[in-house]
Enzyme design. Structure first.
Site, short mmCIF file in Angstrom:
data_model
loop_
_atom_site.label_atom_id
_atom_site.label_comp_id
_atom_site.label_asym_id
_atom_site.label_seq_id
_atom_site.Cartn_x
_atom_site.Cartn_y
_atom_site.Cartn_z
CD GLU A 123 4.52 5.31 -5.05
OE1 GLU A 123 3.76 4.28 -5.37
OE2 GLU A 123 4.49 5.95 -4.06
CE LYS A 154 4.27 0.65 7.61
NZ LYS A 154 4.35 1.00 8.72
CG ASP A 208 -0.89 3.62 -3.32
OD1 ASP A 208 0.07 4.91 -3.24
OD2 ASP A 208 -0.79 2.91 -4.24
CG ASN A 209 1.36 2.66 -0.88
OD1 ASN A 209 0.95 3.92 -0.49
ND2 ASN A 209 2.23 2.74 -1.82
CG ASP A 260 -1.55 7.40 -1.07
OD1 ASP A 260 -1.50 8.29 -1.99
OD2 ASP A 260 -0.96 6.47 -0.83
#
Ligand SMILES: O=c1[nH]cnc2c(O)c(F)c(-c3ccc(F)cc3)c(-c3ccc(F)cc3)c12
Ligand SMILES: [Mg+2]
Length: 215
Positions: free
Chosen positions: A199, A144, A169-170, A141
């Site tokens: 979120e 990227k 995540d993401n 997290d």
């Protein structure tokens, strides 16, 4: 000068959460981020998916890449069995300073070790410094562009064993196409996608879970 967003999050925790009560910290941050000011915590919806993955796995040795203010650190650490350890790496000094205080507020210092460092600098030091041979669970997290190189670095350092679970995540927003392509096509991973939302938002996002096969 104006406070920073992490400082405002810490103030919310100190004002509205109860010392030693992780759930009250999670609720205070989620309420503030939904009602007052968005912040890049995993949040309650994706956080529940994170909770279920951790609870099912019951990991002893956990690595978190990207601490931010410690919201997911607290979510994970509160579910760990006694003796389990969570190492969390945070590159940004301001974020790390806030996260340390949030982790202290909930009294999880004995389970959590925060290292202020770029992930690539400390992944190769896990064994000699923390005596950790392999991780049971890794939560990605941070940034990227680091998901794929850091995964390959962890593989290269022998930190992933058969059965290690990685959760990212993401994977939709902002998205990590190179990482998804790698883990979905690699024969050494079985992976699944948990569709969710960004979120505190209606935008789509999701988590990618992979169990390491190696081969
Ligand atoms: O960088 C991140 N690390 C970890 N988790 C993140 C997360 O959970 C997010 F929701 C976002 C996000 C996504 C959409 C958006 F509009 C703003 C921020 C980011 C992020 C993405 C690009 C940036 F330039 C800055 C922050 C991150
Ligand atoms: Mg995130």
């Amino acid at each position: 000068t104006r406070s920073t967003r992490p400082q405002r999050l810490l103030k919310v925790v100190q004002k509205h959460a109860t010392r030693g009560d992780p759930q009250s910290v999670i609720s205070a941050i989620d309420h503030f981020c939904r009602r007052s000011e968005w912040a890049m915590n995993i949040g309650d919806e994706k956080g529940s998916i994170l909770d279920s993955v951790v609870s099912e796995l019951n990991p002893e040795k956990v690595l978190e890449l990207g601490t931010y203010c410690g919201y997911s650190t607290v979510r994970i650490a509160r579910l760990l069995p006694p003796g389990a350890r969570l190492i969390t790496l945070e590159f940004n000094a301001d974020y790390a300073a806030i996260a340390r205080q949030v982790i202290a507020w909930v009294g999880l210092e004995d389970k959590v070790q925060l290292v202020e460092s770029a992930s690539e600098d400390w992944i190769p030091r896990m064994t000699e410094h923390f005596g950790i041979e392999t991780f049971d669970f890794v939560f990605l997290d941070h940034w990227k562009d680091r998901y794929l190189p850091d995964t390959k670095l962890m593989e290269g350092c022998g930190l992933l064993r058969k059965g290690t679970v990685l959760l990212a995540d993401n994977v939709i927003c902002p998205g990590v196409p190179d990482y998804l392509e790698y883990v979905r096509n690699s024969l050494s991973y079985k992976s699944c996608y948990f569709k969710s939302h960004l979120e505190y938002s209606k935008a789509e996002d999701g988590l990618e879970k992979k169990s390491v096969f190696l081969g």
